[in-house]
Design an enzyme around this catalytic site. Structure first.
Site: not given
Ligand SMILES: C[S@@+](CC[C@H](N)C(=O)[O-])C[C@H]1O[C@@H](n2cnc3c(N)ncnc32)[C@H](O)[C@@H]1O
Length: 465
Positions: A400, A285, A283
């Site tokens: 990522c 972002k 959570g």
């Protein structure tokens, strides 16, 4: 951090009933090593409770954190050195003893703990936790390790980089070989060593002030260079900062902040009210996106497949204006109508090879075999996100990881199968970020060694009519 040059055994420890006192910091470090090795624990998650159990805080806690995290990151190098000092394969050395030897090696070669302190505390630890004989063995091995500096050791145990470049990089920079190969393909041979070296450095802690709820001014530290909401923490425990404790700010890598910033910056044609974060757990972002959405009268739905991660999203979004709902659902078969959203973020599950400095054990846990199934899932999630986006709306695809198959590979294969999507220039969403060209035109690739962020990849796709 306790000055590593003066740190030695602490007398009067009640940690064991043996005649040699055991330093609680080293004992705590050994316990974390075991939890990571045996229980599959994550270093960052297990550290706080072990530190608490041993009553360690402040500089002692920082010492243990660096000792454990650095040892785990550099394990590949240290094992090559230890293998040269032990007369049998390391697989035949008792696991607990090997953990202690790795910790001792890190203190000797990378932390500048005085030789006598590094060796005697490790020997005491092994005597107390294993046996007197094992303590003697540890003493003999670490005395050999202490005879040379790290660079000299690498020169001795790693092959010539011109003859065996991947094996050299793997040993000298402590990365599994398949990861060296993937990162070389992504960053290029010229920058490879810089990237691998950056992966071995502990990341600075960055905070995000969630707009409309908190400001950078109330956070201690320097503003981040690229994110308008970030601060590099000056030091101390972020949990003790009131804005963080109240959810108005949070701990978040600058690269992750930039993903949310880019998502919000993309222009959409027509109304801009409904935003979706398709893979939202835990959570981070979503919390920044909800704050940005609220500022312009839009609202965010946060979706996540795993129940326990959904609960983390709930916690991250508690009290956040701009949150429309939190849904536990599989993003490849989501419970939303086609075209229901104006913008969608796919922060895809990935190998995480862009965040190796943040997760010390990750490089040793990931397998090359994980890639194929992740890529298949990433393609399905991106296609699904495009279906959920109305014509004129946008999808931001992020990972990522800089691995080519998870980044360019996924975006190109999805583009090939659809005639209702165009790729747009994501670099224009982050105009202040230099040198951020991704692996295909218009995409963004951030790097730890260039930008000081995790290696986030971003691609912007627009649904056409
Ligand atoms: C990279 S993480 C997202 C990080 C998050 N955006 C943040 O900033 O905190 C990817 C997330 O996708 C979730 N996930 C994996 N498969 C999924 C699926 N099929 N549908 C939705 N979410 C999924 C994972 O559980 C994980 O929480």
């Amino acid at each position: 951090m306790t000055d590593p040059r003066t740190r030695g055994p602490q007398r009067g420890s009640r940690a064991t009933g043996t005649r040699s006192p055991v330093d609680p910091a080293r004992l705590a470090a050994l316990e974390v090593m075991k939890a990571v090795r045996v229980d599959g624990a994550y270093t960052n998650l297990v550290l706080p409770s072990v530190l608490r159990q041993h009553g360690l805080s402040g500089r002692d806690a920082a010492f243990v954190t660096e000792l454990v995290s650095g040892t785990i990151r550099r394990r590949g190098t240290y094992d090559a050195i230890l293998a040269a000092c032990v007369d049998r394969p390391l697989s035949k050395v008792e696991a607990k003893v090997l953990d202690a030897l790795r910790l001792g090696t890190h203190q000797l070669l990378s932390m500048r703990v005085p030789t006598h302190a590094a060796i005697s505390t490790t020997v005491d630890l092994v005597r107390a936790k294993v046996s007197s004989g094992a303590g003697g063995f540890a003493n003999a091995v670490l005395r050999q390790v202490a005879r040379q500096e790290l660079a000299e050791w690498i020169g001795r145990v790693a092959p010539d980089p011109r003859v065996a470049p991947t094996r050299f990089a793997s040993i000298a920079y402590s990365h599994p070989r398949w990861i060296v190969d993937e990162l070389r393909s992504a960053v290029g041979a010229e920058e490879l060593f810089e990237l691998l070296a950056a992966d071995n450095e502990p990341p600075r802690v960055t905070l995000v002030a969630r707009p409309g709820r908190g400001t950078r001014d109330e956070l201690p530290g320097e503003p981040t260079p690229y994110s308008p909401y970030g601060v590099v923490l000056a030091g101390g425990d972020p949990g003790e900062i009131p804005a963080v404790a109240e959810g108005r700010a949070g701990v978040q890598d600058e690269g992750s902040q930039l993903v949310a910033v880019a998502m919000a910056a993309a222009a959409v044609d027509g109304p801009d009210r409904r935003w979706l974060d398709l893979c939202a757990g835990p959570g981070g972002k979503a919390a920044l996106l909800a704050a940005l959405a609220a500022q312009r009268g839009a609202s965010l739905v946060a979706a996540e497949r795993q129940e326990h991660r959904s609960r983390l999203v709930q916690r991250a979004l508690r009290g956040a204006p701009g949150t429309l709902g939190i849904v536990t659902s599989d993003g490849t078969a989501p419970p939303f109508a086609r075209g229901a959203f104006d913008r969608v973020l796919v922060d895809a599950p990935c190998t995480g090879l862009g965040a190796l400095r943040r997760r010390p054990e990750a490089r040793w846990r990931r397998r090359a075999d994980d890639l194929l199934s992740l890529v298949l899932l990433q393609r399905r999630l991106l296609s699904s996100a495009l279906d959920l986006t109305r014509p004129g709306g946008v999808v931001l695809y992020a990972t990522c990881s800089p691995v080519i198959s998870e980044t360019r590979g996924v975006v190109s294969s999805v583009l090939e199968t659809r005639d209702d999507v165009v790729l747009e220039d994501a670099r224009a969403l982050l105009p202040d970020v230099p040198q951020c060209d991704g692996p295909m035109p218009g995409t963004v690739q951030l790097w730890p060694h260039r930008h000081g962020t995790d290696a986030m990849f971003l691609a912007l796709l627009r649904r056409t009519a």
